[in-house]
Scaffold this active site. Structure first.
Site, short mmCIF file in Angstrom:
data_model
loop_
_atom_site.label_atom_id
_atom_site.label_comp_id
_atom_site.label_asym_id
_atom_site.label_seq_id
_atom_site.Cartn_x
_atom_site.Cartn_y
_atom_site.Cartn_z
CG ASN A 9 -1.62 1.19 1.64
OD1 ASN A 9 -1.86 2.04 0.54
ND2 ASN A 9 -2.30 1.46 2.54
CE LYS A 11 0.24 3.40 4.71
NZ LYS A 11 0.29 3.39 6.29
CD GLU A 167 -3.32 -2.74 7.53
OE1 GLU A 167 -2.13 -3.00 6.99
OE2 GLU A 167 -3.74 -1.88 7.23
N GLY A 173 2.74 2.24 10.93
CA GLY A 173 3.57 3.21 10.46
C GLY A 173 4.42 3.44 11.84
C1 PEP Z 1 -0.72 -0.02 6.19
O1 PEP Z 1 -0.58 1.24 6.16
O2 PEP Z 1 -1.54 -0.91 5.48
C2 PEP Z 1 0.47 -0.50 6.80
C3 PEP Z 1 0.56 -1.77 7.54
O3 PEP Z 1 1.53 0.31 6.95
P1 PEP Z 1 3.10 0.02 7.61
O4 PEP Z 1 3.49 -1.18 7.17
O5 PEP Z 1 4.04 1.34 7.25
O6 PEP Z 1 2.76 -0.03 9.18
#
Ligand code: PEP
Length: 249
Positions: A9, A11, A167, A173
């Protein structure tokens, strides 16, 4: 369960040129790999050029969001039909950043899932608790509510086309990953809930993937857990070397 499902992802990162350059590198570097479902989710502006760059590869395209409306006077929105037209197979729905920064509630997420499915897109449906919710011991009830309300009025055929991403918000993040045991506990709970709600063995067909600070160092231990069928990767999917290491764990 099928092959590991690895999605990146991106973003709000990468211009069209950056996205296409990355895609070209990715497809060359994993050209021989046929035992993974690899998905990338570029920003809207790069979807079509990336779809063109992916032609003939076994990598699939996802959007990061969509409108819950079919079409019309909704300035700034992007519809499911437009995403299919741009070459998407998947769409991320219910990401915690959409829930928390843009106020998306379970009912809107449910409407988005329905319109995605009706248009032929496969939702990557994200659920997860905040740190506060975990600390007050409401993780299971939060996940159960998000799943029941997000999937309200869907039938078994719809459910079979989902990917569910667990998640934990506190791990996104932040550099804090759920331990493999913490993630496994919630994945098993989700699988049990899906079986109990939609019929036995239902959940066996649905990839349940983990997201939250996944990186090349922790991917193997996470993927060793029985109910973790793949990962949704944010930050570490922006860099070709780390994303490749994750894909080839
Ligand atoms: C996400 O935004 O779906 C995610 C898991 O981000 P990160 O890997 O940066 O924690």
């Amino acid at each position: 369960m099928g092959v590991p499902f690895i999605a990146g992802n991106w973003k709000m990162n990468k211009t069209i040129r950056e996205a296409v350059d990355f895609t070209n590198q990715l497809r060359n570097l994993i050209a021989e790999l046929d035992d993974r479902e690899v998905v990338i989710a570029p920003p809207f502006t790069a979807l079509y050029p990336v779809a063109e760059a992916l032609k003939g590869s076994n990598i699939h395209l996802s959007a990061q969001n969509l409108s819950d409306k079919a079409e019309g006077a909704y300035t700034g929105e992007v519809s499911a039909r437009m995403l299919v037209d741009a070459g998407c197979r998947y769409v991320i729905i219910g990401h915690s950043e959409r829930r928390n920064l843009f106020g998306e509630k379970d009912a809107v997420i449910n409407a988005k899932i329905k319109i995605a499915l009706a248009s032929g897109l496969k939702p990557i449906f994200c659920v997860g608790e905040t740190l506060e919710e975990r600390e007050e011991d409401s993780t299971f009830s939060v996940i159960e509510r998000q799943i029941k309300e997000g999937l309200n009025n869907l039938n078994r055929d719809d459910i079979r086309r989902l990917v569910i991403a667990y998640e934990p918000v506190w791990a996104i993040g932040t550099g804090k990953t759920a331990t493999p045991e913490q993630a496994q506990e919630i994945h098993a709970f989700i699988r049990h809930l899906m079986d109990a709600t939609y019929g036995e063995h239902m959940a066996g067909d649905i990839p349940i993937i983990y997201g939250g600070s996944v990186n090349p160092k922790n991917i193997s231990v996470l993927m060793a857990e029985r109910d973790i069928n793949g990962v949704l990767v944010g930050g570490a999917s922006l860099d070709i070397d780390s994303f490749i290491q994750i894909i080839k764990f």
